[in-house]
Write a protein that holds these residues in place. Structure first.
Motif, mmCIF file in Angstrom:
data_model
loop_
_atom_site.group_PDB
_atom_site.id
_atom_site.type_symbol
_atom_site.label_atom_id
_atom_site.label_comp_id
_atom_site.label_asym_id
_atom_site.label_seq_id
_atom_site.Cartn_x
_atom_site.Cartn_y
_atom_site.Cartn_z
ATOM 1 N N UNK A 127 -14.193 10.540 5.752
ATOM 2 C CA UNK A 127 -14.446 9.136 6.088
ATOM 3 C C UNK A 127 -13.155 8.342 6.000
ATOM 4 N N UNK A 128 -12.975 7.372 6.912
ATOM 5 C CA UNK A 128 -11.748 6.578 6.946
ATOM 6 C C UNK A 128 -12.002 5.162 6.439
ATOM 7 N N UNK A 129 -11.305 4.805 5.357
ATOM 8 C CA UNK A 129 -11.333 3.442 4.836
ATOM 9 C C UNK A 129 -9.908 2.933 4.645
ATOM 10 N N UNK A 130 -9.002 3.471 5.456
ATOM 11 C CA UNK A 130 -7.598 3.053 5.422
ATOM 12 C C UNK A 130 -7.312 2.241 6.688
ATOM 13 N N UNK A 131 -6.067 1.796 6.828
ATOM 14 C CA UNK A 131 -5.708 0.979 7.979
ATOM 15 C C UNK A 131 -4.542 1.613 8.725
ATOM 16 N N UNK A 132 -4.862 2.395 9.755
ATOM 17 C CA UNK A 132 -3.836 3.042 10.573
ATOM 18 C C UNK A 132 -3.941 2.669 12.049
ATOM 19 N N UNK A 133 -5.138 2.286 12.474
ATOM 20 C CA UNK A 133 -5.395 2.058 13.897
ATOM 21 C C UNK A 133 -6.182 0.762 14.100
ATOM 22 N N UNK A 134 -6.221 0.248 15.336
ATOM 23 C CA UNK A 134 -7.056 -0.928 15.613
ATOM 24 C C UNK A 134 -8.529 -0.689 15.259
ATOM 25 N N UNK A 135 -8.991 0.544 15.446
ATOM 26 C CA UNK A 135 -10.394 0.858 15.099
ATOM 27 C C UNK A 135 -10.608 0.752 13.589
ATOM 28 N N UNK A 136 -9.631 1.204 12.821
ATOM 29 C CA UNK A 136 -9.717 1.065 11.361
ATOM 30 C C UNK A 136 -9.829 -0.402 10.973
ATOM 31 N N UNK A 137 -9.051 -1.235 11.638
ATOM 32 C CA UNK A 137 -9.052 -2.660 11.304
ATOM 33 C C UNK A 137 -10.413 -3.289 11.575
ATOM 34 N N UNK A 138 -11.006 -2.965 12.697
ATOM 35 C CA UNK A 138 -12.337 -3.515 13.009
ATOM 36 C C UNK A 138 -13.360 -3.061 11.978
ATOM 37 N N UNK A 139 -13.275 -1.800 11.550
ATOM 38 C CA UNK A 139 -14.186 -1.280 10.537
ATOM 39 C C UNK A 139 -14.000 -2.002 9.205
ATOM 40 N N UNK A 140 -12.748 -2.195 8.806
ATOM 41 C CA UNK A 140 -12.472 -2.874 7.536
ATOM 42 C C UNK A 140 -12.897 -4.334 7.573
ATOM 43 N N UNK A 141 -12.725 -4.986 8.719
ATOM 44 C CA UNK A 141 -13.174 -6.377 8.836
ATOM 45 C C UNK A 141 -14.674 -6.484 8.582
ATOM 46 N N UNK A 142 -15.439 -5.550 9.128
ATOM 47 C CA UNK A 142 -16.886 -5.563 8.912
ATOM 48 C C UNK A 142 -17.223 -5.365 7.444
ATOM 49 N N UNK A 143 -16.521 -4.446 6.801
ATOM 50 C CA UNK A 143 -16.775 -4.174 5.379
ATOM 51 C C UNK A 143 -16.474 -5.407 4.531
ATOM 52 N N UNK A 144 -15.347 -6.047 4.790
ATOM 53 C CA UNK A 144 -14.987 -7.235 4.016
ATOM 54 C C UNK A 144 -15.903 -8.405 4.302
#
Length: 203
Positions: free
Chosen positions: A183-200
């Protein structure tokens, strides 16, 4: 014995330039990382190790806002930057976290640090094998291990990533996790950023 958490961070990511200053809940990513690192159990000080270039000024400012030390060093020879950051605070033990982990868990990092101390070894982590999502990565090692690595590691890959030489040449301990290593919870790609924004946004 002085224990330092050293966070390596840079603005020049090829896949996601400027990611350290991207906002999550209206705060830069690096601020989330450093705030969490400051409360890792057993840590005496936190240092942000960043490249010595103009683009890093914002990272330095954010670090100082949180009363976190700053070390400026080589962009490409991250091992050298890391080694001199540890020297600058006279660290005996180092906990390594990367700046692209805004959900880094202080408790898990504390457990990795404790494992290093109880094992009597020079290196411990939670990534060999990975038992936690990518983004919870933590490594702890002695200054002796870092100094030896700095002297003996010659490969470009080893200079860019700090710990691979230790993983190949030292006795290591690993903190087992509950799974979810893919599972990815890091920030490497634009997709990671969108996922992290939702989590926050949901937290």
């Amino acid at each position: 014995m002085k224990t330092a958490c050293i966070v390596q961070a840079r603005m020049g990511s090829k896949r996601l330039p400027g990611k350290m200053m991207m906002l999550l809940n209206n705060e830069p990513v690096i601020r989330h990382v450093l705030r969490r690192c400051k409360v890792i159990p057993g840590i005496d000080t936190v240092v942000c190790a960043i490249p010595q270039e103009g683009a890093s000024k914002d990272l330095a400012k954010e670090s100082m806002k949180l009363c976190v030390g700053v070390y400026l060093g080589s962009e490409k020879d991250v091992l050298d930057r890391y080694y001199h950051a540890a020297l600058s605070v006279k660290a005996d033990i180092i906990v390594r976290v990367t700046g692209d982990c805004p959900l880094i868990d202080p408790g898990i990092c504390g457990n990795v640090l404790e494992l290093l101390k109880t094992s009597g070894l020079d290196y411990a982590s939670n990534v060999m094998p990975r038992g936690y999502p990518k983004g919870f990565d933590c490594q702890a090692f002695t200054f002796h291990a870092l100094e030896r690595t700095h002297k003996e590691a010659k490969r470009k890959y080893d200079r860019e990533h700090v710990c691979p030489w230790m993983q190949r040449n030292l006795r290591t301990a690993n903190l087992p996790g509950p799974g979810g290593g893919k599972k990815r919870l890091c920030l490497d790609t634009p997709e990671d950023y969108e996922n992290l924004k939702l989590i926050f946004e949901r937290s």
